[in-house]
Write a protein that holds these residues in place. Sequence first.
Motif, PDB file in Angstrom:
ATOM      1  N   SER A  73       0.849  -1.183   0.000  1.00 39.96           N
ATOM      2  CA  SER A  73       0.000   0.000   0.000  1.00 39.96           C
ATOM      3  C   SER A  73       0.889   1.239   0.000  1.00 39.96           C
ATOM      4  N   MET A  74       0.299   2.351  -0.428  1.00 40.30           N
ATOM      5  CA  MET A  74       1.024   3.619  -0.447  1.00 40.30           C
ATOM      6  C   MET A  74       0.109   4.693   0.135  1.00 40.30           C
ATOM      7  N   PHE A  75       0.659   5.508   1.007  1.00 42.56           N
ATOM      8  CA  PHE A  75      -0.097   6.556   1.693  1.00 42.56           C
ATOM      9  C   PHE A  75       0.608   7.883   1.465  1.00 42.56           C
ATOM     10  N   GLU A  76      -0.164   8.906   1.073  1.00 44.11           N
ATOM     11  CA  GLU A  76       0.442  10.201   0.794  1.00 44.11           C
ATOM     12  C   GLU A  76      -0.627  11.288   0.801  1.00 44.11           C
ATOM     13  N   PRO A  77      -0.209  12.533   0.994  1.00 44.07           N
ATOM     14  CA  PRO A  77      -1.169  13.631   0.864  1.00 44.07           C
ATOM     15  C   PRO A  77      -1.660  13.731  -0.574  1.00 44.07           C
ATOM     16  N   VAL A  78      -2.886  14.155  -0.764  1.00 38.13           N
ATOM     17  CA  VAL A  78      -3.431  14.340  -2.106  1.00 38.13           C
ATOM     18  C   VAL A  78      -2.676  15.429  -2.852  1.00 38.13           C
ATOM     19  N   HIS A  79      -2.243  16.459  -2.136  1.00 36.11           N
ATOM     20  CA  HIS A  79      -1.720  17.668  -2.770  1.00 36.11           C
ATOM     21  C   HIS A  79      -0.381  17.528  -3.459  1.00 36.11           C
ATOM     22  N   GLY A  80       0.364  16.489  -3.219  1.00 32.70           N
ATOM     23  CA  GLY A  80       1.667  16.371  -3.851  1.00 32.70           C
ATOM     24  C   GLY A  80       2.713  17.227  -3.156  1.00 32.70           C
ATOM     25  N   ALA A  81       3.658  17.721  -3.920  1.00 36.02           N
ATOM     26  CA  ALA A  81       4.832  18.374  -3.349  1.00 36.02           C
ATOM     27  C   ALA A  81       4.645  19.838  -2.969  1.00 36.02           C
ATOM     28  N   ALA A  82       3.700  20.540  -3.505  1.00 37.19           N
ATOM     29  CA  ALA A  82       3.458  21.965  -3.202  1.00 37.19           C
ATOM     30  C   ALA A  82       4.714  22.802  -3.391  1.00 37.19           C
ATOM     31  N   PHE A  83       5.297  22.724  -4.576  1.00 32.57           N
ATOM     32  CA  PHE A  83       6.543  23.436  -4.866  1.00 32.57           C
ATOM     33  C   PHE A  83       6.413  24.950  -4.697  1.00 32.57           C
ATOM     34  N   ASP A  84       5.220  25.483  -4.894  1.00 33.69           N
ATOM     35  CA  ASP A  84       5.033  26.936  -4.799  1.00 33.69           C
ATOM     36  C   ASP A  84       5.235  27.481  -3.390  1.00 33.69           C
ATOM     37  N   ILE A  85       5.109  26.614  -2.372  1.00 38.35           N
ATOM     38  CA  ILE A  85       5.301  27.085  -0.999  1.00 38.35           C
ATOM     39  C   ILE A  85       6.424  26.346  -0.283  1.00 38.35           C
ATOM     40  N   ALA A  86       7.184  25.551  -1.011  1.00 38.33           N
ATOM     41  CA  ALA A  86       8.279  24.772  -0.419  1.00 38.33           C
ATOM     42  C   ALA A  86       9.304  25.697   0.229  1.00 38.33           C
ATOM     43  N   GLY A  87       9.754  25.312   1.410  1.00 37.31           N
ATOM     44  CA  GLY A  87      10.792  26.051   2.105  1.00 37.31           C
ATOM     45  C   GLY A  87      10.330  27.291   2.838  1.00 37.31           C
ATOM     46  N   ARG A  88       9.055  27.603   2.782  1.00 38.14           N
ATOM     47  CA  ARG A  88       8.541  28.815   3.426  1.00 38.14           C
ATOM     48  C   ARG A  88       7.967  28.550   4.818  1.00 38.14           C
ATOM     49  N   GLY A  89       7.862  27.280   5.175  1.00 38.82           N
ATOM     50  CA  GLY A  89       7.370  26.938   6.512  1.00 38.82           C
ATOM     51  C   GLY A  89       5.894  27.186   6.721  1.00 38.82           C
ATOM     52  N   ILE A  90       5.113  27.195   5.615  1.00 36.85           N
ATOM     53  CA  ILE A  90       3.687  27.491   5.744  1.00 36.85           C
ATOM     54  C   ILE A  90       2.787  26.351   5.273  1.00 36.85           C
ATOM     55  N   VAL A  91       3.371  25.253   4.849  1.00 38.25           N
ATOM     56  CA  VAL A  91       2.561  24.132   4.378  1.00 38.25           C
ATOM     57  C   VAL A  91       1.747  23.549   5.540  1.00 38.25           C
ATOM     58  N   ASN A  92       0.551  23.119   5.227  1.00 41.08           N
ATOM     59  CA  ASN A  92      -0.297  22.466   6.217  1.00 41.08           C
ATOM     60  C   ASN A  92       0.045  20.972   6.197  1.00 41.08           C
ATOM     61  N   PRO A  93       0.591  20.431   7.292  1.00 36.95           N
ATOM     62  CA  PRO A  93       0.985  19.023   7.313  1.00 36.95           C
ATOM     63  C   PRO A  93      -0.147  18.054   7.655  1.00 36.95           C
ATOM     64  N   THR A  94      -1.379  18.543   7.760  1.00 37.48           N
ATOM     65  CA  THR A  94      -2.489  17.687   8.169  1.00 37.48           C
ATOM     66  C   THR A  94      -2.665  16.491   7.247  1.00 37.48           C
ATOM     67  N   ALA A  95      -2.659  16.701   5.934  1.00 36.98           N
ATOM     68  CA  ALA A  95      -2.850  15.595   4.994  1.00 36.98           C
ATOM     69  C   ALA A  95      -1.759  14.550   5.144  1.00 36.98           C
ATOM     70  N   PHE A  96      -0.535  15.001   5.343  1.00 35.22           N
ATOM     71  CA  PHE A  96       0.586  14.077   5.561  1.00 35.22           C
ATOM     72  C   PHE A  96       0.358  13.268   6.837  1.00 35.22           C
ATOM     73  N   LEU A  97      -0.016  13.952   7.912  1.00 38.92           N
ATOM     74  CA  LEU A  97      -0.224  13.267   9.186  1.00 38.92           C
ATOM     75  C   LEU A  97      -1.420  12.317   9.136  1.00 38.92           C
ATOM     76  N   LEU A  98      -2.479  12.727   8.456  1.00 41.33           N
ATOM     77  CA  LEU A  98      -3.638  11.830   8.313  1.00 41.33           C
ATOM     78  C   LEU A  98      -3.300  10.622   7.432  1.00 41.33           C
ATOM     79  N   SER A  99      -2.415  10.817   6.453  1.00 41.17           N
ATOM     80  CA  SER A  99      -1.959   9.687   5.635  1.00 41.17           C
ATOM     81  C   SER A  99      -1.191   8.696   6.505  1.00 41.17           C
ATOM     82  N   ILE A 100      -0.372   9.212   7.412  1.00 40.89           N
ATOM     83  CA  ILE A 100       0.343   8.342   8.353  1.00 40.89           C
ATOM     84  C   ILE A 100      -0.659   7.610   9.239  1.00 40.89           C
ATOM     85  N   SER A 101      -1.674   8.315   9.695  1.00 39.12           N
ATOM     86  CA  SER A 101      -2.697   7.684  10.530  1.00 39.12           C
ATOM     87  C   SER A 101      -3.392   6.548   9.780  1.00 39.12           C
ATOM     88  N   MET A 102      -3.707   6.793   8.513  1.00 33.78           N
ATOM     89  CA  MET A 102      -4.317   5.741   7.690  1.00 33.78           C
ATOM     90  C   MET A 102      -3.375   4.549   7.545  1.00 33.78           C
TER      91      MET A 102
END
Length: 159
Positions: A73-102
Amino acid sequence: GLFARVCREILKGKVEFEEMYVDAAAANLVRDPTRFDVIVTTNVYGDILSDEASQIAGSLGLAPSANIGDEKSMFEPVHGAAFDIAGRGIVNPTAFLLSISMMLYQLYEKSKNVAYMSAHKSLENAISEVYKRGIKLTQDVGGNAKSSEFIDEIYKYIQ
């Protein structure tokens, strides 16, 4: 036609399903998202519809995903890499954390090891508590917290 035909053959008599064109599915997602339980589609249409559905829920940053197979199985956020906000410290990690929960829940389902279930519940409950309190939320959901501040807040509620 092949995709739809194979889906019909596999699903017939097993589950209730409805076919619709992608533009109708997009409109119906906006009109009544509760109408859908599972959407089976090709990758491109699935990417578009999942982005739309996550925005209806509030943000791309909220949508986890899973591709669950018999062996892997593979678990990941729907949004992908979000290159437009990478490195700015503003990404919402909820999808990543919920993917881990799944993933933790899936590991429990495979192994019946209660430690996985405990970790799954603890993580989901911590995320839920932070959203309920509305403290240290990221910009995409109306807050002004940095990603690290949001994560630190979740960590406070991990059991």
